[in-house]
Write an enzyme that holds these catalytic residues in place. Sequence first.
Site, PDB file in Angstrom:
ATOM      1  N   ASP A 131      -3.302 -12.523   0.731  1.00 44.10           N
ATOM      2  CA  ASP A 131      -4.649 -13.064   0.934  1.00 44.10           C
ATOM      3  C   ASP A 131      -4.790 -14.425   0.255  1.00 44.10           C
ATOM      4  OD1 ASP A 131      -6.322 -11.677   2.605  1.00 44.10           O
ATOM      5  OD2 ASP A 131      -6.976 -10.230   1.086  1.00 44.10           O
ATOM      6  N   GLN A 166      -8.620  -4.676   0.548  1.00 40.62           N
ATOM      7  CA  GLN A 166      -9.746  -5.029   1.415  1.00 40.62           C
ATOM      8  C   GLN A 166     -11.029  -5.163   0.586  1.00 40.62           C
ATOM      9  OE1 GLN A 166      -9.521  -5.761   4.778  1.00 40.62           O
ATOM     10  NE2 GLN A 166     -11.635  -6.429   4.519  1.00 40.62           N
ATOM     11  N   LYS A 189      -5.948  -5.294  11.216  1.00 40.67           N
ATOM     12  CA  LYS A 189      -4.779  -5.847  10.517  1.00 40.67           C
ATOM     13  C   LYS A 189      -3.546  -4.999  10.820  1.00 40.67           C
ATOM     14  CE  LYS A 189      -7.675  -8.023   7.103  1.00 40.67           C
ATOM     15  NZ  LYS A 189      -8.369  -7.988   5.826  1.00 40.67           N
TER      16      LYS A 189
END
Length: 304
Positions: free
Chosen positions: A120, A97, A53
């Site tokens: 997200d 994460q 990422k």
Amino acid sequence: MAILIDGNKISSDIKNEIKQETEEIVRTKGIKPGLSVILVGENPASKVYVSNKQKGCDEVGFASETIKMPENVTTEDVLAQIDKLNKDKNTHGILVQLPLPQQIDKNKVLEAIIPEKDVDGFHPVNMGKLVAQQDCLVPATAAGIIQLLKRSGINLKGSNATMVGHSEIVGKPCTLLLLNEWATVTICHIETRDLKMHTKDADILIVATGVPYLIKEDMVKEGSAVIDVGINRITKEKANPDLLEWRKSDFETKGATLIGDVDFLKVEPKVGYITPVPGGVGPMTIAMLLLNTLKAAKKLMGII
Ligand code: NAD
């Protein structure tokens, strides 16, 4: 022979578009879109995902940081970190994460991120807006699947689409996105009684289960589009003979190979379009995360 949907190419096109827009934002606003990633603990797979990422951010010209927290942190420690990022003017996207260590309340953490920075798209406000067909940040893998279909010229409106898998991160949001595009959608899951009945007439079949070889050639419609989201690591001992031959070099060099949920070698000759694994949906997830970060940044900067 099916047309291979090239996720590497499509994601690279999207990243180029993001890079161009980012250059324009930096020129006019003097500030880079910024993504902050919170990484808790030492999970090796999570470390790889986070580093990818970060690399994606570098490629498109974003500012990015990884905030590493030890395995034994408390929910309150993570919430305090999120609170700081929520208030930080230079952070436009926040991502925690997953998976998190057991002692941490995942839902509390995900709900602490302000929806405007929830790149997200897992916050219930963003999920709710997706249901209500309002503008929102959409989970990246699901958004990536729709991009793969659209950019390959596959018609969604009026099509029969079957989604196998009903997770919060892929199956459910993807179903809603397909509905928003006027597809007629069937959702299947582990309790579905006769999976083949729901897959064999689908114009578009999307599979996200984590079950290798789940979809066989007699379960797909001729000429259909098949999107394989699954990522399964297969060792030599568990591989079919044709896979052993096809991925010989992987088995020799790495002792294993990655496959999806679709029996690719048998299904590919029958369908019209198919995504490979690797190189299909995988690369799209990061591209769409970057696109979400750009969108969040533009909103927070008052550009859109
Ligand atoms: P999950 O693991 O949370 O849930 C699996 C889903 O599959 C559930 O809905 C379950 O009911 C269904 N399922 C399991 N066995 C089934 C069966 N035999 N028949 C029908 N349905 C069945 O799902 P997830 O987190 O969406 O992940 C699914 C797969 O997609 C995994 O392999 C994961 O690694 C992969 N994935 C890939 C990406 C990517 O970027 N390419 C992103 C997310 C997930």
